[in-house]
Motif scaffolding. Sequence first.
Motif, short mmCIF file in Angstrom:
data_model
loop_
_atom_site.label_atom_id
_atom_site.label_comp_id
_atom_site.label_asym_id
_atom_site.label_seq_id
_atom_site.Cartn_x
_atom_site.Cartn_y
_atom_site.Cartn_z
N VAL A 203 -47.83 15.23 -19.53
CA VAL A 203 -49.79 14.65 -19.09
C VAL A 203 -50.72 14.38 -18.66
O VAL A 203 -51.61 14.48 -19.40
CB VAL A 203 -48.67 12.53 -18.47
CG1 VAL A 203 -48.78 12.99 -17.48
CG2 VAL A 203 -49.97 11.73 -18.67
N LEU A 204 -50.03 15.52 -18.09
CA LEU A 204 -51.92 16.38 -17.49
C LEU A 204 -52.27 17.42 -18.16
O LEU A 204 -53.22 17.74 -18.37
CB LEU A 204 -51.25 17.11 -16.64
CG LEU A 204 -50.63 16.17 -15.06
CD1 LEU A 204 -49.78 17.41 -13.48
CD2 LEU A 204 -51.58 15.79 -14.50
N ARG A 205 -51.33 17.78 -18.89
CA ARG A 205 -51.85 18.99 -20.39
C ARG A 205 -52.46 18.27 -21.25
O ARG A 205 -53.73 18.96 -21.83
CB ARG A 205 -51.15 20.18 -21.32
CG ARG A 205 -50.43 21.07 -19.26
CD ARG A 205 -51.58 22.77 -19.76
NE ARG A 205 -51.74 23.69 -19.29
CZ ARG A 205 -50.37 24.12 -18.36
NH1 ARG A 205 -49.31 23.92 -19.83
NH2 ARG A 205 -50.04 24.98 -18.02
N GLU A 206 -51.88 17.03 -22.27
CA GLU A 206 -51.89 16.58 -23.30
C GLU A 206 -52.81 14.86 -23.19
O GLU A 206 -51.60 14.40 -22.84
CB GLU A 206 -50.92 16.63 -24.40
CG GLU A 206 -50.78 18.40 -24.53
CD GLU A 206 -49.44 18.53 -25.32
OE1 GLU A 206 -49.15 17.47 -25.84
OE2 GLU A 206 -48.83 19.51 -25.33
N ARG A 207 -53.75 15.08 -23.66
CA ARG A 207 -54.87 14.12 -22.98
C ARG A 207 -53.65 12.74 -23.92
O ARG A 207 -54.04 11.44 -24.24
CB ARG A 207 -56.36 13.71 -23.92
CG ARG A 207 -56.70 14.32 -23.25
CD ARG A 207 -58.79 14.98 -23.69
NE ARG A 207 -58.37 13.46 -23.24
CZ ARG A 207 -59.54 12.65 -22.29
NH1 ARG A 207 -59.20 13.21 -20.94
NH2 ARG A 207 -59.42 11.90 -21.85
N PRO A 208 -53.13 12.99 -24.83
CA PRO A 208 -52.67 11.70 -26.01
C PRO A 208 -51.40 11.22 -25.81
O PRO A 208 -51.47 10.14 -25.74
CB PRO A 208 -51.75 12.63 -27.30
CG PRO A 208 -52.58 14.06 -27.68
CD PRO A 208 -52.86 14.24 -26.30
N HIS A 209 -50.88 11.84 -24.72
CA HIS A 209 -50.12 11.54 -23.62
C HIS A 209 -50.67 10.21 -22.38
O HIS A 209 -51.33 10.57 -22.35
CB HIS A 209 -49.33 12.77 -22.54
CG HIS A 209 -48.13 13.50 -23.11
ND1 HIS A 209 -46.98 12.48 -22.90
CD2 HIS A 209 -48.46 13.99 -24.34
CE1 HIS A 209 -46.36 14.06 -24.02
NE2 HIS A 209 -47.40 14.84 -24.28
N ARG A 210 -49.43 9.19 -22.81
CA ARG A 210 -50.39 7.73 -22.29
C ARG A 210 -49.01 7.77 -20.79
O ARG A 210 -50.00 6.43 -20.36
CB ARG A 210 -50.01 6.81 -23.18
CG ARG A 210 -51.29 6.97 -24.61
CD ARG A 210 -50.77 5.57 -25.51
NE ARG A 210 -49.78 5.34 -26.13
CZ ARG A 210 -49.06 4.44 -26.91
NH1 ARG A 210 -50.25 3.16 -27.10
NH2 ARG A 210 -47.90 4.99 -27.28
N GLY A 211 -48.34 8.32 -20.83
CA GLY A 211 -48.23 8.05 -19.56
C GLY A 211 -46.60 7.37 -18.76
O GLY A 211 -46.35 7.37 -18.15
N TYR A 212 -46.08 6.48 -20.68
CA TYR A 212 -45.34 6.32 -20.24
C TYR A 212 -44.01 6.73 -19.99
O TYR A 212 -42.82 6.15 -18.71
CB TYR A 212 -44.85 4.81 -21.88
CG TYR A 212 -45.74 3.50 -21.76
CD1 TYR A 212 -45.52 2.66 -21.05
CD2 TYR A 212 -47.49 4.09 -23.03
CE1 TYR A 212 -46.82 2.08 -21.37
CE2 TYR A 212 -48.25 2.69 -22.99
CZ TYR A 212 -48.24 1.90 -22.06
OH TYR A 212 -49.13 0.94 -22.56
#
Length: 652
Positions: free
Chosen positions: A147-156
Amino acid sequence: MGTLLLGLRDPSLWRWRDDAVITLSHARGWVELGVPSVSAAGERVEGYSAPLQFFVAALYYRLGGSGWDTFLDVQVLAGFALCGYFVSRLLHHAVPGAPTRARLVAGTAVAVVGLSTWVALGWFGSGMENSITVPLLFGVMATMLGVLRERPHRGYAAGILFGLAGIARTELAVFLLPALAATTYLLWRDRPAVAARVAGIAIAIWALVHGWRSATFGTLLPNSAIVQGKTSVSLTGLLALGAVAALLAGVGWRWRRASGWLVVTSLAGVAFLTIALVAAADPDGLLLDDVPTRLVIALAGLLMIAAAGWALRAGDLLSWAVILLVGMAPMAQELMLGPARLDPPRIGGQSLILLASGVGVVALWLLTPPNASRLRTEWEAGARRAAGAATVLACGGLVAVGVMAWRSGDAELCCAVDNHRAVLDLAAEHAHDTGLPRTIVAAPDIGKLSFEKAAVLVDLGFLGDPVAAEIRRTRPDLLDDYLLQVQVPDVVEVHGIWSCYIQDDWVTSPPFATRYRLASLADDPPDPTTDPLCGDRARGRSYVRSPSDPGYRQEIDLTVALARRVEEAPSLVARATERCTAGAAHPLDCQWIRRSIQRAMPELRAAGADDATVEALLATSPTPELDRLFLRTPPGWSRGAASEIIEALDRG
């Protein structure tokens, strides 16, 4: 790899430990009796420290599952599988662009190093929460980095895994707060919605679980913490943890500016390793807040490998920060709260597996073109001193891990679940001989004894008996009186250290000898690990209450009448209480009536007569508050019950 390594060992050394079954017994009690309990009478208790395992087991039994063997076997296999998946994702984020085959080799290196010690491998396969905690913490590492590296990760995924890992053990959320805070802080500037989502999901899960615990048990401090004395933080452990963290931070930060600092820190690491190896000449080693030196050796080795990889730029600063921050959480827990009761390095040993991911990062970085050739170029260009220091760190770490693996014998892990049928059979035989519907059984290792809910349990190991645990903590001099006057068992089983030290005064006292007879004596010689001064008393033995014990006959008759004539139970109890109160010389003289109700509680509860029966006792009992607490067990009941008992015994 994990299942293969376990398959090479005798299953009796590691499979199905009793404390894992204790957690499952609580879950089964919650499903069948409405409250977490290990006793047929349904006394409320939190004698476990793995909430997530408890909830999953409760769902399993709610859906019709039975036994403990299938559940624990599936848990271990699923734990290994999840470790493999999350390690692969972690390596993918730590070394982007690495070939798939290289990632497979690096993942194998993590498994080989992480599971090279028996304390890590054995307890992972034991059925304890290790096989839940380790994969979830690997998941936290992977999703935190993702989640810190890749913007597509939404954090769920990150929020859910933070939340679940934090409830794998009761107190683990506290040690994951730094990692969660760091993730939230780094995300907030560019992606505040994702930051809020990660933190919000994790905190919501933690709040929901601990809110339920507070409402159910009346406290956030589990009975397991009271029994083990984990009610305060170790200042020494906190300082040691801070020193290690500062050293690692110094290595990473200063190496970027001056290679000479790496030389200094590598020499310091070698010196520390030498001291640890000397200390480990004794099998138990030197102790730091009861943490064996052999565990410190292996942990130091993995940290040195991590520092070497960090210095060589195998993975960036963020990757190593995530690995160290999350991987150190179990060791931080052990250093600050003290070692596990069953085996001192059981908790901290999980860090050995987690920090082994650093070996995988270094291996994957070297296997990914053109890193190896670039390293060779830097060496040839004159960076020999720095590269040599990093090599010393890595080799020193591998030596340390190797020493730990060599010293890690395949000893039997504490508290197997075998041989429990003999105690239950003895209890059933005594119930048959006396006519009792069930007996009150006092024994340690109560997971296997309590699972079937066939008896009212008095836990001599204290996890399943919060009143005994509270008396032991506040007034240990009255513990024998509690067992001789308040919660008097029908059947007693002790063995090893329990009969030698913890319950020695009780089972060798004149009142015990008068009231109980020896029913069985183990054929096996005493456990050689028990203090030899204990001698033959270390042999397992069982006792039953003698029918000639004054007052026992009327206690049996009332219990039998309550179980067989449930519609008359309130009137039977009312008459017995009035007679007893009129002739009682001591307030605790009428506790036999309360014990009779406890034995017959399943029948009374099934007929809907439990409330009326309890009210009939409370109306004229000389100890109404104590009886109410024991039979109703409201949230937080044990502290009040212990106070009532202590006050009554002091008056007597």
